[in-house]
Design a protein around this motif. Structure first.
Motif, PDB file in Angstrom:
ATOM      1  N   GLU A 113       8.960  -5.784 -10.160  1.00  0.00           N
ATOM      2  CA  GLU A 113       8.100  -5.053 -11.089  1.00  0.00           C
ATOM      3  C   GLU A 113       6.895  -5.912 -11.478  1.00  0.00           C
ATOM      4  O   GLU A 113       5.756  -5.437 -11.472  1.00  0.00           O
ATOM      5  N   GLU A 114       7.134  -7.172 -11.803  1.00  0.00           N
ATOM      6  CA  GLU A 114       6.047  -8.089 -12.165  1.00  0.00           C
ATOM      7  C   GLU A 114       5.090  -8.286 -11.001  1.00  0.00           C
ATOM      8  O   GLU A 114       3.863  -8.340 -11.186  1.00  0.00           O
ATOM      9  N   MET A 115       5.622  -8.361  -9.785  1.00  0.00           N
ATOM     10  CA  MET A 115       4.783  -8.537  -8.608  1.00  0.00           C
ATOM     11  C   MET A 115       3.889  -7.303  -8.396  1.00  0.00           C
ATOM     12  O   MET A 115       2.708  -7.439  -8.088  1.00  0.00           O
ATOM     13  N   ILE A 116       4.457  -6.124  -8.565  1.00  0.00           N
ATOM     14  CA  ILE A 116       3.674  -4.892  -8.394  1.00  0.00           C
ATOM     15  C   ILE A 116       2.561  -4.824  -9.430  1.00  0.00           C
ATOM     16  O   ILE A 116       1.419  -4.477  -9.108  1.00  0.00           O
ATOM     17  N   VAL A 117       2.879  -5.187 -10.664  1.00  0.00           N
ATOM     18  CA  VAL A 117       1.850  -5.190 -11.714  1.00  0.00           C
ATOM     19  C   VAL A 117       0.756  -6.193 -11.361  1.00  0.00           C
ATOM     20  O   VAL A 117      -0.437  -5.874 -11.423  1.00  0.00           O
ATOM     21  N   GLN A 118       1.155  -7.380 -10.964  1.00  0.00           N
ATOM     22  CA  GLN A 118       0.185  -8.431 -10.635  1.00  0.00           C
ATOM     23  C   GLN A 118      -0.648  -8.073  -9.399  1.00  0.00           C
ATOM     24  O   GLN A 118      -1.867  -8.215  -9.404  1.00  0.00           O
ATOM     25  N   ASP A 119      -0.003  -7.587  -8.346  1.00  0.00           N
ATOM     26  CA  ASP A 119      -0.702  -7.335  -7.091  1.00  0.00           C
ATOM     27  C   ASP A 119      -1.540  -6.063  -7.095  1.00  0.00           C
ATOM     28  O   ASP A 119      -2.523  -5.973  -6.353  1.00  0.00           O
ATOM     29  N   TYR A 120      -1.145  -5.067  -7.896  1.00  0.00           N
ATOM     30  CA  TYR A 120      -1.828  -3.774  -7.828  1.00  0.00           C
ATOM     31  C   TYR A 120      -2.389  -3.315  -9.170  1.00  0.00           C
ATOM     32  O   TYR A 120      -3.584  -3.081  -9.297  1.00  0.00           O
ATOM     33  N   PHE A 121      -1.536  -3.170 -10.164  1.00  0.00           N
ATOM     34  CA  PHE A 121      -1.985  -2.619 -11.439  1.00  0.00           C
ATOM     35  C   PHE A 121      -3.053  -3.483 -12.101  1.00  0.00           C
ATOM     36  O   PHE A 121      -3.963  -2.969 -12.736  1.00  0.00           O
ATOM     37  N   SER A 122      -2.944  -4.792 -11.957  1.00  0.00           N
ATOM     38  CA  SER A 122      -3.916  -5.682 -12.599  1.00  0.00           C
ATOM     39  C   SER A 122      -5.312  -5.547 -11.986  1.00  0.00           C
ATOM     40  O   SER A 122      -6.288  -5.997 -12.574  1.00  0.00           O
ATOM     41  N   LYS A 123      -5.414  -4.900 -10.837  1.00  0.00           N
ATOM     42  CA  LYS A 123      -6.706  -4.726 -10.165  1.00  0.00           C
ATOM     43  C   LYS A 123      -7.396  -3.416 -10.558  1.00  0.00           C
ATOM     44  O   LYS A 123      -8.485  -3.127 -10.090  1.00  0.00           O
ATOM     45  N   LYS A 125      -8.877  -1.020 -13.646  1.00  0.00           N
ATOM     46  CA  LYS A 125      -9.372  -1.161 -15.015  1.00  0.00           C
ATOM     47  C   LYS A 125      -8.341  -0.605 -15.999  1.00  0.00           C
ATOM     48  O   LYS A 125      -7.772   0.455 -15.774  1.00  0.00           O
ATOM     49  N   ILE A 126      -8.144  -1.339 -17.079  1.00  0.00           N
ATOM     50  CA  ILE A 126      -7.136  -0.963 -18.070  1.00  0.00           C
ATOM     51  C   ILE A 126      -7.416   0.424 -18.656  1.00  0.00           C
ATOM     52  O   ILE A 126      -6.488   1.192 -18.931  1.00  0.00           O
ATOM     53  N   GLU A 127      -8.691   0.783 -18.804  1.00  0.00           N
ATOM     54  CA  GLU A 127      -9.029   2.119 -19.330  1.00  0.00           C
ATOM     55  C   GLU A 127      -8.531   3.209 -18.381  1.00  0.00           C
ATOM     56  O   GLU A 127      -8.061   4.258 -18.815  1.00  0.00           O
ATOM     57  N   ASP A 128      -8.663   2.963 -17.076  1.00  0.00           N
ATOM     58  CA  ASP A 128      -8.200   3.939 -16.090  1.00  0.00           C
ATOM     59  C   ASP A 128      -6.677   4.065 -16.126  1.00  0.00           C
ATOM     60  O   ASP A 128      -6.133   5.168 -16.035  1.00  0.00           O
ATOM     61  N   LEU A 129      -5.993   2.943 -16.256  1.00  0.00           N
ATOM     62  CA  LEU A 129      -4.530   2.982 -16.344  1.00  0.00           C
ATOM     63  C   LEU A 129      -4.079   3.734 -17.594  1.00  0.00           C
ATOM     64  O   LEU A 129      -3.130   4.521 -17.541  1.00  0.00           O
ATOM     65  N   ARG A 130      -4.771   3.493 -18.697  1.00  0.00           N
ATOM     66  CA  ARG A 130      -4.422   4.209 -19.936  1.00  0.00           C
ATOM     67  C   ARG A 130      -4.625   5.709 -19.766  1.00  0.00           C
ATOM     68  O   ARG A 130      -3.822   6.514 -20.245  1.00  0.00           O
ATOM     69  N   GLN A 131      -5.700   6.082 -19.073  1.00  0.00           N
ATOM     70  CA  GLN A 131      -5.982   7.496 -18.862  1.00  0.00           C
ATOM     71  C   GLN A 131      -4.889   8.146 -18.001  1.00  0.00           C
ATOM     72  O   GLN A 131      -4.412   9.235 -18.320  1.00  0.00           O
ATOM     73  N   VAL A 132      -4.480   7.476 -16.938  1.00  0.00           N
ATOM     74  CA  VAL A 132      -3.395   7.993 -16.096  1.00  0.00           C
ATOM     75  C   VAL A 132      -2.122   8.130 -16.921  1.00  0.00           C
ATOM     76  O   VAL A 132      -1.443   9.155 -16.880  1.00  0.00           O
ATOM     77  N   ARG A 133      -1.800   7.089 -17.697  1.00  0.00           N
ATOM     78  CA  ARG A 133      -0.604   7.125 -18.543  1.00  0.00           C
ATOM     79  C   ARG A 133      -0.667   8.298 -19.518  1.00  0.00           C
ATOM     80  O   ARG A 133       0.305   9.036 -19.694  1.00  0.00           O
ATOM     81  N   ASP A 134      -1.821   8.490 -20.147  1.00  0.00           N
ATOM     82  CA  ASP A 134      -1.955   9.555 -21.140  1.00  0.00           C
ATOM     83  C   ASP A 134      -1.834  10.939 -20.508  1.00  0.00           C
ATOM     84  O   ASP A 134      -1.247  11.850 -21.100  1.00  0.00           O
ATOM     85  N   ILE A 135      -2.366  11.095 -19.300  1.00  0.00           N
ATOM     86  CA  ILE A 135      -2.252  12.380 -18.597  1.00  0.00           C
ATOM     87  C   ILE A 135      -0.794  12.656 -18.247  1.00  0.00           C
ATOM     88  O   ILE A 135      -0.290  13.767 -18.446  1.00  0.00           O
ATOM     89  N   ILE A 136      -0.090  11.643 -17.752  1.00  0.00           N
ATOM     90  CA  ILE A 136       1.318  11.815 -17.406  1.00  0.00           C
ATOM     91  C   ILE A 136       2.133  12.097 -18.664  1.00  0.00           C
ATOM     92  O   ILE A 136       3.034  12.937 -18.665  1.00  0.00           O
ATOM     93  N   ARG A 137       1.808  11.431 -19.763  1.00  0.00           N
ATOM     94  CA  ARG A 137       2.498  11.681 -21.036  1.00  0.00           C
ATOM     95  C   ARG A 137       2.270  13.120 -21.499  1.00  0.00           C
ATOM     96  O   ARG A 137       3.197  13.782 -21.985  1.00  0.00           O
ATOM     97  N   GLU A 138       1.060  13.622 -21.333  1.00  0.00           N
ATOM     98  CA  GLU A 138       0.756  15.000 -21.715  1.00  0.00           C
ATOM     99  C   GLU A 138       1.567  15.977 -20.863  1.00  0.00           C
ATOM    100  O   GLU A 138       2.152  16.935 -21.381  1.00  0.00           O
ATOM    101  N   LEU A 139       1.637  15.723 -19.561  1.00  0.00           N
ATOM    102  CA  LEU A 139       2.427  16.560 -18.659  1.00  0.00           C
ATOM    103  C   LEU A 139       3.900  16.515 -19.052  1.00  0.00           C
ATOM    104  O   LEU A 139       4.572  17.553 -19.133  1.00  0.00           O
TER     105      LEU A 139
END
Length: 149
Positions: A113-123, A125-139
């Motif tokens: 999990e840490e490797m996936i975050v480091q290798d992919y999610f960290s690349k 933008k945090i705003e984009d990740l928050r937006q994806v999270r918020d859309i999934i939360r709404e769904l």
């Protein structure tokens, strides 16, 4: 086909493709070494993500009988993945904890999990990740609301 349906199918296919790619890269635990069924794997991942989980919690979460949970936990216990003990405060309830193999699997899962975050999610933008999270939360909220009506 309606555009919403096309987008839904695209999202599902992309998530499957990501999973296949990560497994090929051997970054996702496949649990093949210990040989778990899909149900055992799903329950184990649930135990990893929850604290003080009980058999009733598992049965409710997966919408399966306590008997089915018990059978699955028997197999996990045989492989020293989980350990069951009687709850001293409520003797009708069992406490679940990780056995030695369960602890090893959990550490591997966390490492990946840490490797996936480091290798992919960290690349991303945090705003984009928050937006994806918020859309999934709404769904999720819409689906849960429909389920409870």
């Amino acid at each position: 086909m309606h555009e919403h349906q096309i987008i839904f199918q695209d999202i599902v296919e992309m998530m499957k493709s990501i999973e296949r790619s990560l497994i090929r890269q051997q970054q996702l635990p496949t649990f093949d070494v210990i040989s778990l069924t899909k149900r055992q794997e799903s329950i184990l991942l649930y135990i990893f993500s929850a604290e003080n989980v009980t058999m009733s919690d598992i049965a409710s979460y997966f919408d399966i009988s306590r008997s089915a949970v018990s059978q699955t936990l028997n197999k996990l216990e045989e492989q020293d993945i989980i350990v069951r003990s009687i709850n001293k405060e409520n003797r009708r309830e069992l406490n679940l904890s990780l056995g030695e193999n369960g602890k090893k699997l959990h550490q591997e899962y966390k490492r990946i999990e840490e490797m996936i975050v480091q290798d992919y999610f960290s690349k991303i933008k945090i705003e984009d990740l928050r937006q994806v999270r918020d859309i999934i939360r709404e769904l999720q909220g819409m689906i849960v609301k429909e389920e409870t009506q």
